[in-house]
Design an enzyme around this catalytic site. Sequence first.
Site, PDB file in Angstrom:
ATOM      1  N   GLU A 170       0.874  -1.207   0.107  1.00 42.49           N
ATOM      2  CA  GLU A 170      -0.026  -0.025   0.073  1.00 42.49           C
ATOM      3  C   GLU A 170       0.727   1.081  -0.089  1.00 42.49           C
ATOM      4  OE1 GLU A 170      -3.332   2.156   2.936  1.00 42.49           O
ATOM      5  OE2 GLU A 170      -3.357  -0.265   2.597  1.00 42.49           O
ATOM      6  N   LYS A 171       2.118   1.042   0.669  1.00 42.79           N
ATOM      7  CA  LYS A 171       2.982   2.440   0.665  1.00 42.79           C
ATOM      8  C   LYS A 171       4.246   1.935   0.655  1.00 42.79           C
ATOM      9  CE  LYS A 171       1.069   3.519   4.527  1.00 42.79           C
ATOM     10  NZ  LYS A 171      -0.114   2.052   4.981  1.00 42.79           N
TER      11      LYS A 171
ATOM     12  N   ASP B 211      -2.812  -2.695   3.460  1.00 44.29           N
ATOM     13  CA  ASP B 211      -3.106  -2.865   4.899  1.00 44.29           C
ATOM     14  C   ASP B 211      -4.283  -3.840   5.241  1.00 44.29           C
ATOM     15  OD1 ASP B 211      -0.926  -1.062   5.419  1.00 44.29           O
ATOM     16  OD2 ASP B 211      -2.293   0.677   5.835  1.00 44.29           O
TER      17      ASP B 211
ATOM     18  N   ASP C 131      -7.181  -4.078   6.475  1.00 50.81           N
ATOM     19  CA  ASP C 131      -8.576  -3.482   6.625  1.00 50.81           C
ATOM     20  C   ASP C 131      -9.282  -3.566   5.356  1.00 50.81           C
ATOM     21  OD1 ASP C 131      -7.441  -1.339   5.589  1.00 50.81           O
ATOM     22  OD2 ASP C 131      -7.064  -0.138   7.354  1.00 50.81           O
TER      23      ASP C 131
ATOM     24  N   TYR D 217      -0.227  -2.805  13.957  1.00 54.05           N
ATOM     25  CA  TYR D 217      -0.792  -1.939  13.152  1.00 54.05           C
ATOM     26  C   TYR D 217      -1.756  -1.105  13.778  1.00 54.05           C
ATOM     27  CZ  TYR D 217      -4.014  -0.958   9.121  1.00 54.05           C
ATOM     28  OH  TYR D 217      -4.490  -0.169   8.251  1.00 54.05           O
TER      29      TYR D 217
ATOM     30  N   ARG E  80      -4.393   1.195  12.723  1.00 49.82           N
ATOM     31  CA  ARG E  80      -5.953   1.549  12.328  1.00 49.82           C
ATOM     32  C   ARG E  80      -6.706   0.137  12.522  1.00 49.82           C
ATOM     33  NH1 ARG E  80      -2.293   4.386   8.947  1.00 49.82           N
ATOM     34  NH2 ARG E  80      -2.639   6.505   8.388  1.00 49.82           N
TER      35      ARG E  80
END
Length: 797
Positions: free
Chosen positions: A7-8, A102, A104, A321, A323
Amino acid sequence: MRLFIAEKPSVGREISKYLGGTPKRGDGFIDHGNDVVTWAFGHVLEQAEPGDYDERYQRWRAEDLPIVPTAWKLLVTKSSAKQFRIITGLMKKADVIVNAGDPDREGQLLIDEILEYTGNTKPVQRILLNALDEKSVRAALSDLRDNKDFFNLKQSALARSRADWLIGMNLSRAYTLAQRRKGNKVTFPIGRVKTPTLALVVRRERELENFKPVDYYLLKVLYAHPKGSFWATWKPKDEQVGIDADGHVIKQEVALELAKRVAADTTGVISSCSRSKKKEAPRLPLSLSALQVAAGKAYGYDPQQVLDTAQKLYEKKLTTYPRSDCDYLPENQYGDRTAILHHLAAYGDAMLSAWVQGANPSIKTRAWNDKKITAHHAIIPTTVKANKDSLTAMERNIYFLIARSYIAQFYGDHIYEQTKITVTQVGEEFVASGHVVLDMGWKALFQRTTKKTAKSGEKETAGDQDTGDGRSDDDDTHEGHGESHELPRVKKGDTVTVENTAIDKKQTKPPTRFTSSTLLQAMKEIHKYVRNDELKKQLKAVSGIGTEATRATIIGELISRKFMRESGKKKVLQPTELGYMLVDALPDEMLYPDETAIWEERLADMSDGKGTLDAFLRDQVQFLTRLINKANEGINVAGSTMPGGYGVPMETTTRTIERNTMTTDRQGSHREEQPHSDIPCPRCGTGHLVRRQGKFGTFFGCSDFPKCRYTAGVGDDGMPRDNDGTGGANTTFDWQPNDAQLVDAKAKGYVCPRCKTGYFVAAGEGTRKRWICSNTEQCRTSCADVDGQPSVYVGKK
């Protein structure tokens, strides 16, 4: 070749560290031979704007609403165009792709939408990274899942994304146009979660504005018993004269009269006595919301600061993590407890070290429960040893809260004895309650201290600060029930004697204003604020409105975009004039959390495979249509446009709405003084006549200026009058339909959308032909002619 798409970049680099081969850095990727790691920069694809679907949507027109795409479009963001080309180039070479978003629903969608956009048909696996330390990454690499297992999670994220688009694009246009027609030069950005959140703050402020403190009185009696004395407080009956709806005694003479009766007849009887031993299990570890609330109360940090700091600790591999909406832990994580506790003892914080020494690693609380785990788990320390001196003050404080919550899982239950004594005297009941701690257990870690809360820049030990749980654990008193410490060992039927009486004057307290952290808590516990009692029960188990990752952002945007502001040392939230204006313009469906909370519940169910995307969006469109109709109630919809040059330019999108919030526009030297009339412009048929003040006095002008420069004078009745003395609005409305015209209009079903009692009837010829409501005495609605029919019914008949 196996291609990991993270994701990043930071996550991509951590995955790369534990892959085989010799890594070679490329432009936007890391090559390990058989494995390649690349990354996105968050969402590299964005939702298309209405104008991307159809050019006519560049103009804001009420008759176009709702805008509902039949085939949803995504566009590559300009900032990610280069990286997107790199990703797609690597995908062509790959044999297997690994979704490393991530853990989620948003992280799932972020990578999945790239795969769908490019038409990928290659096998896709999923890696779930709840922490970035070596042990966690290696464990995740050895436990890759089939990406198809997360289809429901992606559907839920897609439903959320499209619902937000539908609400933002349609209702922002509908209610902005409605306000423009009333002459209010504003632009309303409306959000599915943001708007009811703002409404919570507005309603709370109005409660405070209207609050009037009321004095009330507590009658307390000191009773003597052979085994000891105790205070008890009068509990009035429901039918007692002189009490309010909350049971407060608001007439002092009532309390004084009873005090005299008690003093005259000094003997009472113990009518009931209960004594029970109770236990409280340790609080669960922290989700993001719980961490944000705790940090806000302990240190005054706003939710975004907490999220940003937790993210830094995560990237330093010190915590898991951030979030996460989950407060449980996987059972296989229990084996890491010894290493984690050992590192916390050596971390350098005296309180954490002492608590670790008192912990019992053999305890296994309810926190370890695989059935409660989805894509992620509670935020806890990792097995990586932290160096306190290398952390900032804010990082130390956040790490402290996370560590304390984890250590508490290895403490016993909090055990106390609850006692309640009821005395009956002179036909009334007096109640005393006692709470005696038998074993502090885990609450020893959460006792409130007397030291002041540390500020983010101070270097004091975080462990010396406030508990952050919002209350003192040894202050469980319940006003009016005389709760105290240990009560004497009495039994039912014992007699007691009055030793003293006292009347305490109290005053009702107003509700407290929200802070960023308490507003975030309200978003999470939204069931407390719904109006429907049945829905309140239903939503208690739902995780509120918004997501763990977005709540802080939503609150921050409401502040930065001037809908509410922070005030005073405690940074309480108050609405601005813009905030009041937006809330006052919207219907209850958008202001109360009932509907939004239902959507959130359905999104959560969708993640579990209950419900479909199509059904969700179909219901969302019905909801939209109902609210759009409310925006247009009593208003001539035909020609309700917002052209370039007046109001918001037609290329304005939801993103620019969000950027500009409510804007005040200028139209040359004209200043709009009065609301729009109900009269469409007789020249262009799209704008409405607006009363203005110019250098030569008052006049009416077309709202579609400068595209249409029609003007009219002001007649004796205050209505528009053509400057050339012919036709004009007044002349038009003096016209009356004949019986044949009215019968024809009724047969065609051209019901006036404003008054609902008249019918549109044709008047005039050629370019001056208009359709006018037959109910000319009460309704002045008219609309343009389009191909021989009222413009409001074009495409509908």
